[in-house]
Each structure stands twice: as C-alpha cells, then as structure tokens.
Design a protein around this motif. Sequence first.
Motif, PDB file in Angstrom:
ATOM      1  N   SER A 172       9.114   7.068 -18.653  1.00 49.97           N
ATOM      2  CA  SER A 172       8.568   7.869 -17.562  1.00 49.97           C
ATOM      3  C   SER A 172       9.319   7.572 -16.272  1.00 49.97           C
ATOM      4  O   SER A 172       9.567   8.470 -15.451  1.00 49.97           O
ATOM      5  CB  SER A 172       7.073   7.570 -17.395  1.00 49.97           C
ATOM      6  OG  SER A 172       6.487   8.450 -16.455  1.00 49.97           O
ATOM      7  N   CYS A 176      11.192  10.039 -13.793  1.00 54.75           N
ATOM      8  CA  CYS A 176      10.806  10.067 -12.385  1.00 54.75           C
ATOM      9  C   CYS A 176      12.036   9.960 -11.483  1.00 54.75           C
ATOM     10  O   CYS A 176      12.157  10.685 -10.480  1.00 54.75           O
ATOM     11  CB  CYS A 176       9.842   8.915 -12.110  1.00 54.75           C
ATOM     12  SG  CYS A 176       9.151   8.886 -10.446  1.00 54.75           S
ATOM     13  N   GLU A 179      14.101  13.154 -11.628  1.00 51.01           N
ATOM     14  CA  GLU A 179      13.423  14.237 -10.905  1.00 51.01           C
ATOM     15  C   GLU A 179      13.497  14.058  -9.391  1.00 51.01           C
ATOM     16  O   GLU A 179      13.149  14.976  -8.638  1.00 51.01           O
ATOM     17  CB  GLU A 179      11.949  14.297 -11.329  1.00 51.01           C
ATOM     18  CG  GLU A 179      11.743  14.696 -12.792  1.00 51.01           C
ATOM     19  CD  GLU A 179      10.384  14.261 -13.319  1.00 51.01           C
ATOM     20  OE1 GLU A 179       9.525  13.871 -12.490  1.00 51.01           O
ATOM     21  OE2 GLU A 179      10.182  14.292 -14.552  1.00 51.01           O
ATOM     22  N   HIS A 181      11.792  11.719  -7.587  1.00 53.07           N
ATOM     23  CA  HIS A 181      10.501  11.362  -6.987  1.00 53.07           C
ATOM     24  C   HIS A 181      10.427   9.873  -6.671  1.00 53.07           C
ATOM     25  O   HIS A 181       9.485   9.180  -7.078  1.00 53.07           O
ATOM     26  CB  HIS A 181       9.370  11.764  -7.930  1.00 53.07           C
ATOM     27  CG  HIS A 181       9.298  13.224  -8.190  1.00 53.07           C
ATOM     28  ND1 HIS A 181       9.194  14.169  -7.188  1.00 53.07           N
ATOM     29  CD2 HIS A 181       9.328  13.932  -9.371  1.00 53.07           C
ATOM     30  CE1 HIS A 181       9.156  15.383  -7.726  1.00 53.07           C
ATOM     31  NE2 HIS A 181       9.238  15.260  -9.034  1.00 53.07           N
ATOM     32  N   THR A 182      11.415   9.371  -5.966  1.00 48.50           N
ATOM     33  CA  THR A 182      11.444   7.941  -5.642  1.00 48.50           C
ATOM     34  C   THR A 182      11.673   7.726  -4.143  1.00 48.50           C
ATOM     35  O   THR A 182      12.264   6.719  -3.735  1.00 48.50           O
ATOM     36  CB  THR A 182      12.552   7.233  -6.443  1.00 48.50           C
ATOM     37  OG1 THR A 182      13.819   7.890  -6.194  1.00 48.50           O
ATOM     38  CG2 THR A 182      12.258   7.271  -7.936  1.00 48.50           C
ATOM     39  N   GLU A 187       5.212   7.678  -3.281  1.00 45.54           N
ATOM     40  CA  GLU A 187       5.646   8.792  -4.133  1.00 45.54           C
ATOM     41  C   GLU A 187       5.849   8.323  -5.571  1.00 45.54           C
ATOM     42  O   GLU A 187       5.471   9.022  -6.518  1.00 45.54           O
ATOM     43  CB  GLU A 187       6.941   9.394  -3.593  1.00 45.54           C
ATOM     44  CG  GLU A 187       7.390  10.629  -4.371  1.00 45.54           C
ATOM     45  CD  GLU A 187       8.655  11.256  -3.805  1.00 45.54           C
ATOM     46  OE1 GLU A 187       8.958  12.412  -4.186  1.00 45.54           O
ATOM     47  OE2 GLU A 187       9.351  10.596  -2.996  1.00 45.54           O
ATOM     48  N   GLU A 190       2.504   7.942  -7.229  1.00 41.42           N
ATOM     49  CA  GLU A 190       1.915   9.241  -7.546  1.00 41.42           C
ATOM     50  C   GLU A 190       2.528   9.825  -8.811  1.00 41.42           C
ATOM     51  O   GLU A 190       1.813  10.296  -9.697  1.00 41.42           O
ATOM     52  CB  GLU A 190       2.114  10.192  -6.361  1.00 41.42           C
ATOM     53  CG  GLU A 190       1.679  11.621  -6.628  1.00 41.42           C
ATOM     54  CD  GLU A 190       0.181  11.759  -6.806  1.00 41.42           C
ATOM     55  OE1 GLU A 190      -0.244  12.734  -7.449  1.00 41.42           O
ATOM     56  OE2 GLU A 190      -0.564  10.890  -6.299  1.00 41.42           O
ATOM     57  N   TRP A 191       3.855   9.788  -8.914  1.00 45.81           N
ATOM     58  CA  TRP A 191       4.533  10.426 -10.042  1.00 45.81           C
ATOM     59  C   TRP A 191       4.570   9.557 -11.294  1.00 45.81           C
ATOM     60  O   TRP A 191       4.947  10.026 -12.366  1.00 45.81           O
ATOM     61  CB  TRP A 191       5.932  10.856  -9.631  1.00 45.81           C
ATOM     62  CG  TRP A 191       5.896  12.023  -8.703  1.00 45.81           C
ATOM     63  CD1 TRP A 191       5.832  12.006  -7.346  1.00 45.81           C
ATOM     64  CD2 TRP A 191       5.870  13.409  -9.086  1.00 45.81           C
ATOM     65  NE1 TRP A 191       5.773  13.283  -6.838  1.00 45.81           N
ATOM     66  CE2 TRP A 191       5.796  14.161  -7.892  1.00 45.81           C
ATOM     67  CE3 TRP A 191       5.906  14.084 -10.295  1.00 45.81           C
ATOM     68  CZ2 TRP A 191       5.751  15.552  -7.883  1.00 45.81           C
ATOM     69  CZ3 TRP A 191       5.867  15.468 -10.292  1.00 45.81           C
ATOM     70  CH2 TRP A 191       5.793  16.188  -9.102  1.00 45.81           C
TER      71      TRP A 191
END
Length: 216
Positions: A172, A176, A179, A181-182, A187, A190-191
Amino acid sequence: MPTEVPESAVPPPAEAGETSPAPSRRTFIATTGAVGGAVVAGGVTGGTYLLGPQEAAAADTSPSSRVSLTVNGTRRTVRVDNRTSLLDLLREHFDLTGSKKGCNAGACGACTVLVDGQRVNSCLTLAVRLEGAEVTTIEGLADGGQLHPLQQAFVEQDAFQCGYCTPGQIMSGVGCIEEGHTGSPEEIREWMSGNICRCGCYVKIVRALEQTAGRK
C-alpha cells in the motif's frame, strides 16, 4: 420414527349433544408441534431427498474459468472456481503466501497487492476478472537480493513488530508513493488509513514512507 401426541395434550371426546370445547393454548402448541415434527421426520423438507443423484452432483459442481495474468513478471495461466479471490489464487494456487489473509473482508489491508499499478484488496478481487492483468505482490518488489527502497526503509525505521500486516503495509505504501500522496505526515496517514497495524507502528510506518518518498 412415529411421533405421538401425549394423551395429556388431547382433549377428551365430547359427549353426545355437547359442543366440542375450543382447544387451549397449550393443546394447540402441543398438537401443531407434533404435526410439524412428523413432517420434518418424513423428509418433506430434506433437500437431498428432493434431488436425484444426477441433480445433486450437478448442484455440487461449481462453474470455473480459465484466466491468464502476469504475476511478478511471470505469465501464469490457471483454471479456477469463479468464486476464487485473487488472494486465494496467489496463496493456494501460486504458493505466494506473502500476501496475508487478515479479515478477508477488505477492512484490514493485510492482503494489499498492486494490479496494473493500482493497490487493491486482493481478498475482495475476483481472480477471473483479471484476465491480462499485471499483478505485483510483496515477493516481486525486491530486485534479487536488493530490497525495494520502501522495504529497506521499513527495516531502518523499525516500522514493524509481529510483521503480519507488513507486506500489505509495504504494498500500500508503494502505491501511496506512486500516487503522490506523501506531501505531509497527515496526508500519508489519510491515504494509508485502510491498512491496520495491530501492533501500533503507525508513526514509524509514516517515517518509512517519508524516507522513501524523499529519495524518489
């Protein structure tokens, strides 16, 4: 076995000219219970007795399909029951047991893998729907003896204890990072919220993702 109604539950016969008394609640329950038991004992509701041998055999045969997909760079073709999940395909057919079966309901994330670059819960994904797909599991991340950067970060940050959820956390986490989302610890949390760590290593997991994203 015959079922008899106890004598105490049967009202005495009415005398000539008398009106038969209405059954009491106890008499009614005893009588209907006995009749219901006789029906069940007689096999009226026994499903197997309503089917012949050929029909019963057909009912036990589950539909199956042939599926071809690429797993960790290797093309695999197999015939499976149409109800087989990707998780069971990986573990039971391909002997790739790194993906763990936790809740088997898509709630813990221990079974997370990448399908065509997207992270999915493999316990909720039907294998027969992945014709031609490319699947990456925890076993496919390392390059020979060289760990994937996120795997290395998990070691350096001590981001695991029992390790059961770790394969799903790492897969995952790879998704992440890819994508994007870091941007902040908030954040990342959340992801990554779909992956549960029962040992409570969340702070170090976030650090491992930050470390890996910073090297990218």
